[in-house]
Design a protein around this motif. Structure first.
Motif, PDB file in Angstrom:
ATOM      1  N   TYR A 186       5.238   0.602   6.964  1.00 48.26           N
ATOM      2  CA  TYR A 186       4.062   1.215   7.596  1.00 48.26           C
ATOM      3  C   TYR A 186       3.536   2.397   6.776  1.00 48.26           C
ATOM      4  O   TYR A 186       4.299   3.249   6.332  1.00 48.26           O
ATOM      5  N   ASP A 187       2.223   2.437   6.593  1.00 50.02           N
ATOM      6  CA  ASP A 187       1.577   3.553   5.895  1.00 50.02           C
ATOM      7  C   ASP A 187       0.679   4.293   6.887  1.00 50.02           C
ATOM      8  O   ASP A 187      -0.354   3.770   7.302  1.00 50.02           O
ATOM      9  N   HIS A 192      -3.645  -3.016  -4.350  1.00 46.80           N
ATOM     10  CA  HIS A 192      -3.270  -2.015  -3.344  1.00 46.80           C
ATOM     11  C   HIS A 192      -3.491  -2.589  -1.954  1.00 46.80           C
ATOM     12  O   HIS A 192      -4.438  -3.352  -1.730  1.00 46.80           O
ATOM     13  N   GLN A 241      -3.051   4.340   6.130  1.00 45.55           N
ATOM     14  CA  GLN A 241      -3.863   3.115   6.128  1.00 45.55           C
ATOM     15  C   GLN A 241      -3.771   2.317   7.428  1.00 45.55           C
ATOM     16  O   GLN A 241      -4.686   1.547   7.754  1.00 45.55           O
ATOM     17  N   ASP A 291      -0.275  -1.425   3.575  1.00 43.93           N
ATOM     18  CA  ASP A 291       1.021  -0.805   3.883  1.00 43.93           C
ATOM     19  C   ASP A 291       1.492  -0.079   2.617  1.00 43.93           C
ATOM     20  O   ASP A 291       0.675   0.223   1.747  1.00 43.93           O
ATOM     21  N   LEU A 292       2.760   0.215   2.533  1.00 44.04           N
ATOM     22  CA  LEU A 292       3.219   1.011   1.390  1.00 44.04           C
ATOM     23  C   LEU A 292       3.569   0.159   0.177  1.00 44.04           C
ATOM     24  O   LEU A 292       4.229   0.604  -0.738  1.00 44.04           O
TER      25      LEU A 292
END
Ligand SMILES: Nc1nc2c(c(=O)[nH]1)N[C@H]1C(S)=C(S)[C@@H](COP(=O)(O)O)O[C@H]1N2
Ligand SMILES: [Mo]
Length: 253
Positions: free
Chosen positions: A88-89, A174, A92, A177-178
């Motif tokens: 999880y980011d 990109h 974003q 998420d991470l």
């Protein structure tokens, strides 16, 4: 050598000067992976050099029949808007939740960096471009494999649309998420390297990377990043996360 020259000099690819010097693999020195010199990544030297020596840059990964399609688990991040799932980011995740709610009508793939015409593409834009469908075997580094059908636009077609500069060497992907990743031009321009919006004849499900994911059929599973939001073309190699988290940047299969 002549194969690579052919592969890389096709009409429309370059948006800048005619010279392709930055892209050609000239001489043995250039056969080393960009991670060369990183003691933790010594294995890359061997796999990259051997794969490049043994396989043609345009050689295709095996493709299967519809009857070979298997079930496939959604792994890693299965929904970037959920704080409890996968990588999880917080920067974003909320954006992803909003875009998902709108059926991705407002989603755009940004394309920037060493390109002549930076810009963005909607899902409809990408679906109007050249389309490729392939049934391939996904191989996860954790040991499982699965066969699925993927439909999308070759990364090559998107790069042709924006025109990469002659100095361009890598393409970064990109996500929401991470996870992020990058490819060299050989893999980025490979005909089976696609941005998939369809899986097994339907829209790409959330768990498998909606609205758009990368498929890199000649590398291991984690290179096929899901939930794409931005492509950056670069002249120099940057670690998008593989190396600092202990994974190989190049992992050919
Ligand atoms: N953005 C993103 N892409 C990702 C992952 C992830 O966690 N986040 N997991 C990777 C790994 S390790 C694998 S095996 C495949 C799994 O794809 P699937 O969920 O469609 O089976 O996605 C890859 N791409
Ligand atoms: Mo994986």
């Amino acid at each position: 050598m002549s194969d690579q020259r052919l592969l890389l000099s096709r009409r429309g690819l370059f948006g800048g000067l005619a010279s392709a010097g930055g892209l050609l693999l000239t001489g043995c020195g250039e056969q080393l992976p960009p991670t060369y010199g990183n003691i933790l990544r010594m294995g890359d030297n061997l796999t990259y050099t051997m794969q490049r020596a043994l396989f043609s840059p345009t050689g295709l990964a095996r493709e299967y029949d519809r009857s070979d399609i298997s079930s496939m688990p959604a792994t890693g991040t299965y929904d970037p808007s959920r704080a409890d799932g996968g990588l999880y980011d917080p920067a974003q995740g909320p954006d992803y939740a909003r875009l998902h709610k709108g059926d991705f009508a407002d989603w755009r793939l940004q394309v920037e960096g060493s390109v002549a015409r930076p810009g963005s593409f909607s899902l409809a834009d990408l679906q109007r471009m050249h389309r490729r469908t392939q049934i391939t075997r996904h191989m996860c580094e954790e040991g499982w494999t699965a066969i699925a059908e993927w439909t999308g636009v070759p990364v090559r077609s998107v790069l042709e649309a924006v025109g990469i500069k002659p100095s361009a060497r890598y393409v970064e992907f990109h996500t929401f998420d991470l996870m992020a990743n990058s490819l060299d031009m050989i893999d980025a321009l490979h005909p089976q390297t696609i941005l998939a919006y369809g899986m097994n004849g339907r829209n790409l499900p959330i768990g498998h990377g909606a609205p758009l994911r990368l498929r890199v059929e000649r590398q291991i599973g984690y290179k096929s990043v899901k939930f794409l939001r931005k492509i950056v073309v670069t002249d120099v190699f940057r670690d998008t996360g593989d190396i600092k988290s202990g994974w190989a940047w190049y992992n050919g299969i």
